[in-house]
Every structure is written in structure tokens, then in C-alpha cells.
Design a protein around this motif. Sequence first.
Motif, PDB file in Angstrom:
ATOM      1  N   GLY A   1      18.801  -5.067   8.930  1.00  0.00           N
ATOM      2  CA  GLY A   1      18.046  -4.377   7.901  1.00  0.00           C
ATOM      3  C   GLY A   1      16.752  -5.108   7.570  1.00  0.00           C
ATOM      4  N   PHE A   2      15.690  -4.347   7.333  1.00  0.00           N
ATOM      5  CA  PHE A   2      14.419  -4.966   6.959  1.00  0.00           C
ATOM      6  C   PHE A   2      13.503  -3.926   6.322  1.00  0.00           C
ATOM      7  CE2 PHE A   2      13.540  -3.201  11.121  1.00  0.00           C
ATOM      8  CZ  PHE A   2      12.207  -2.824  11.100  1.00  0.00           C
ATOM      9  N   THR A   3      12.468  -4.424   5.651  1.00  0.00           N
ATOM     10  CA  THR A   3      11.417  -3.558   5.127  1.00  0.00           C
ATOM     11  C   THR A   3      10.105  -3.926   5.801  1.00  0.00           C
ATOM     12  OG1 THR A   3      10.980  -5.069   3.286  1.00  0.00           O
ATOM     13  CG2 THR A   3      12.524  -3.268   2.889  1.00  0.00           C
ATOM     14  N   VAL A   4       9.198  -2.967   5.887  1.00  0.00           N
ATOM     15  CA  VAL A   4       7.892  -3.203   6.496  1.00  0.00           C
ATOM     16  C   VAL A   4       6.814  -2.676   5.563  1.00  0.00           C
ATOM     17  CG1 VAL A   4       8.092  -1.060   7.833  1.00  0.00           C
ATOM     18  CG2 VAL A   4       6.418  -2.795   8.519  1.00  0.00           C
ATOM     19  N   TYR A   5       5.742  -3.457   5.454  1.00  0.00           N
ATOM     20  CA  TYR A   5       4.610  -3.107   4.601  1.00  0.00           C
ATOM     21  C   TYR A   5       3.345  -3.339   5.415  1.00  0.00           C
ATOM     22  CZ  TYR A   5       1.198  -3.493   0.770  1.00  0.00           C
ATOM     23  OH  TYR A   5       0.114  -3.335  -0.048  1.00  0.00           O
ATOM     24  N   TRP A   6       2.438  -2.387   5.365  1.00  0.00           N
ATOM     25  CA  TRP A   6       1.172  -2.494   6.107  1.00  0.00           C
ATOM     26  C   TRP A   6       0.021  -2.474   5.111  1.00  0.00           C
ATOM     27  CZ3 TRP A   6      -1.723   2.125   8.429  1.00  0.00           C
ATOM     28  CH2 TRP A   6      -2.828   1.691   9.202  1.00  0.00           C
ATOM     29  N   ASN A   7      -0.847  -3.472   5.226  1.00  0.00           N
ATOM     30  CA  ASN A   7      -1.967  -3.543   4.279  1.00  0.00           C
ATOM     31  C   ASN A   7      -3.183  -2.755   4.737  1.00  0.00           C
ATOM     32  OD1 ASN A   7      -3.211  -5.094   6.278  1.00  0.00           O
ATOM     33  ND2 ASN A   7      -2.835  -7.061   5.232  1.00  0.00           N
ATOM     34  N   GLY A   8      -3.065  -2.068   5.888  1.00  0.00           N
ATOM     35  CA  GLY A   8      -4.154  -1.246   6.385  1.00  0.00           C
ATOM     36  C   GLY A   8      -5.024  -1.921   7.426  1.00  0.00           C
ATOM     37  N   GLY A   9      -4.776  -3.201   7.689  1.00  0.00           N
ATOM     38  CA  GLY A   9      -5.582  -3.932   8.653  1.00  0.00           C
ATOM     39  C   GLY A   9      -5.174  -3.677  10.096  1.00  0.00           C
TER      40      GLY A   9
END
Length: 607
Positions: free
Chosen positions: A418-426
Amino acid sequence: MNNLVWLASYPKSGNTWVRMFVAAYLGESGETRAESGEPRAESREPTFDLLQVNQYSRSDSLLAHFAELAGKPAAELTDEDIDTHRLAVQERLARSIGQRVVKTHNARVKPNGQRQVFSRFTKGGIYVVRNPLDIVDSLADHTNYSLDAAIGLMNEPGHRLGRTDTHAAQFVGTWSHHVRTWINNDNEFPLIVLRYEDLTQNPLEQFGKLIEFLGWDDDANRIRRAVELTSFPSLQQAEQRDGFAEKSTVARSGRFFRHGESERWRKVLTASQAAQVVIHHREVMEMLGYEVPSAGRTNAARNGRPYADQSSGWRNLDCCDSSQLSSAAKPLSLAEASVANESGCATRQSGDKSPQSKTNRRDQQIIAYEIYPQTEMPLTPAPINRPWMDQTQQRYAYRCLPLTLANQAGWVIANPTGFTVYWNGGSRPDDVILTFDNDRPEKRISGLFGHGVVTFNMPYLFRTPENINLWVKGPTNSPQDGIHALEGIVETDWTAASFTMNWKLTRASHVVRFEAGEPICMVVPFPRGLIDALSPHKQSLDSAPEVAEAYRRWSADRDEFHRLIKLGDMQAIGRGWQKDYFQGRDPGRERFDTHQTKLTVRPFSQL
């Protein structure tokens, strides 16, 4: 370490009765002996200690297991703690279970796709199913609810058994969802389905099948005595004599073992109440061979009389024979299952007429070479279920055959953690921020390509038959908010290169969650050169009179059906939906011979 044998059921379906039989059977030696070691006299009345049941079964929801792993008191455990440690609890149970069964009322999978039962620790399953019409009265008594409220519980997608001082809450869902998640187990483990009604009518035969399935000593005398000890009158006497700790504290009757009847619903439910059950669960009832009452042109449903008094206003619809359920009628024993799985035919019917049944299997092998040992990324046949489809009104989405066939047309690979992913737009790889459960990084998951792409390294190298590609994609009909699966076609009949599975985040500053065990890749065989070989044309419908006639007949038939539904025609409402395409025919025509209603997607056997 697949040692767990699950004993699962929707509440009030006979789970405890089967546990009692298991305890009585395992508690007996070849012949029952008294404490002195001498055989008991045959004339002695059979007795059974209800507390004995806990010696031969365990619960998957005991809070003490979770508290120990979480390192906190049971009273402080949250639902998140339970979900986080569920896999570890089942692993621990598998190490210590011995010759016991694991009781659960949990659905095998939640509507959101989250697993509650992990096949990696599972040896097999026993699923006890009961006519939902009969469950209503039993559930109402057990919960001290009205019959209507009990029906509402059975139709509630979010239904959970409440947490107690000793046990975690169990997710149940609707009756149909519960049944489907266990019976349609995607060949993950051997399963025997026991109908409560068959157990009551012929307990010796049915419990004998259970012992054979489990691979235990098949001793007819032990089976007979265990059946006697756990007959319903015997259990009622034992409860009256000693009480029973699992009895509901709010039960109206004050008893756990109350009636044990089949068809009691005819005495207690009105036609209107029976209709509310059928409207929600008709498909699964038919699949299991249960009689499905359907309203005719009568006002009887409005007068509040029991169903048995209204039989003149109802008719029985055709339903499938329960013998068609291969897992219920002729279950594989746990010993036979491993042999059957090696041949890839664990659930295949001898009369299978699928289009590929005559194909030379040696020429049609697909092989998945394991690049890494113990991948924790199992490769399994794609499941038919989808959480969003479960949540549609009366599960209407499953009536769309093209949708369900597409769901299961291939194999899926599961996410290892299990994991979460976050993208800052870069655009850089480190602009994709991955946070893994338990702070344990997973090297096979990364933001390798940047630009908001999450990459999974696949642990398999596939080899397909000549000129057969693999279409590599996300699980069919499984939308995800904020992320989209990228797709590719790989010539897997010759390449020595493995491939990656990639998901593209569709917006920045949004958190996406991947659960451990959820499918993250689907592979679908696709003939190379097929598209190139097709010659596309378009023309007027009227240029093909036979096709035009068939289309207009279908269109008119559909319009008439919708008109009758709108007018409240009970016969049309009783049909529920038009089944022409599902049954492989146009209105007024014979069934198309090679029509498919399901796919036989075999599991990968270990060579």
C-alpha cells in the motif's frame, strides 16, 4: 503457508451449525469413548457441549490479535488499525491454526476492492449460503429489528456487523455482494458451497461431502454421530441446558437456535416484503437455484397477509438447477485441487463449449517466467467484480454482458504494497512523491519517467504463442480519480525484454491511494495482424434488408418493454430486464451457437 480453511457466510445462514459439526467431528475419535477410555454405550443419549466449538475454530476478527500487532489496547484500535494489520493477523493465524477452521462473516472483498481475505494464506474455503427470504426472519429476531428493517440491512451496501468488546466490526455488504465475493473467488483457492436447505434435508450426505472436500478421515460412523450430536433439536436442548455465549443479547426470542426451518418465510413474510428481497437479489437467488416468487396481476401484496395465503397471485419463474453450481455439486477436495490447478481445469465443466475448447492447448500456452522469487505480486485471472458496479442500483451494471466479459478478459497483477502518491506538477522523477505503508520503500515502484508518471516494474517475462501480442493496460472498467493507466501492446512471442506498467497522474496537488493487493496491471492476449487484415466499409442499413429487419424488430421490442415498465405492468416488472442479448439471440430468433456469457480464464499453474 496456505493453511487457513475459511468458514464463511452471510449472518444467520448456518455458519455456527457447520462449526458445531466440525467440532463434533474432530472431537470424536474413531468411536466415542467415555472418560474411563471404554466405549460409550450405544443407548446413551447424544450430548454436545456448545463451548467445544471454540476448540476447533478461530475468528478472523478477534481484537486481541490486532491489539498485539498494533501495540495498543484493544479499546484504542481504530478501523484503520484493523485494515492495516489484517494481512499480518491472517499470516499469524496460518502459522498456528492446526486442524481448525476460521469463521468469518466478512465479505471476501469490500465494494472498494479492498481485500479482507488473503489467498496467499488460504488452503480452501467453505461457504454456507441460505435463501435470503429465510434469513429475514432469523436476522430480525437476532437484531430485534422489524422484518422490514432486517430486509433493509440485507439490501444495504455499507452493512457492517458492529464492533463488540472482543471482536472488530465485520464488513458484510448486501446479501448478493457477500455471496458473489465468495462464490466468484477467481480460482484463488478451492471452495465448497453448502446450501443451508441441502444441509437440513440431507445432513449425512452434505456433511460427508464437506469431510471429503477437507481431506479429513472419511469415517461414516464419525459423520453419523457428529450429525446426531449437532442436529437442531440436540443443539436446542444444549442451549436450554447450558446457555450459549454467542446468543444475541437483544434477540426477541432469547434463543440462538430458534427454528432452523427452510421455507419459513412463507409463514412470516408478506408478498410485499418478499418482493423487496427479490428485487435486490433475484440474480444471485436464481444462480443458487432458489425459487424466485414474482408478482402477478393481483392486489394481494397490499393486504399484509403472509405469502402462503397469497399463492394464487404469484407464479414461480424458471431458475437454474443448483446442481449447475460446480463448486456446490461436485467440489474438488483440497488434495485434488492442486492436481486440478496443474491442468488448468479446476472449475472447467466437462461439457465446455467455449470457442477455444477444441484448440490444441500445447500450441496455445502462455507462460509467465518469474524474474524474482517471492514477488508478492500475484498473477491471477481478472475478476468480474468492480466496486462501482456493486454500488449501482440493484447491481444493474452486471446485466451488461459486454461489460462483464471485458472485466474478466485477461489476467491481473497485484500491487505488492500500500502507498500514496502525490505529484507537485513538475517534470522530474522526484516531483512524484511516493509514501509507502510502514515506511518500507518498494524499489519496484517509482516516478522513474517524471512528468507525473508512476512506474511499476513487472516481475514476469511473458511468452505467448506465435503472433499473439499482449495488450498491457490497467484493469478494465476500473476508473481511478486523479490517475489514468497507460496502455501498450507488446510482442511477447519473441522479445526477451520485460515491460513496465505506468499510470499517469492527471492533475497536480492531488493524493492518490493504491492499496496492497489491488490490481495495477492487466494483460490481454491480442492477435498480431488482426487489425491490418480487416477491410472496413460502411453502408446504409437498408442496403441489408435482413439486418435492417432484425434491428427494427429489436428496437420495437425494446420500446414496448420500456412502455410497459413505465405503465407499471407487473409482468414486465417481474421480468426485470430484457435478456435477449445475454441469452445470445435476437427477439424471436434461435440462440446463437457460439454465444458466450462467461470466459474460462485459467489460473497460471506452477511448472
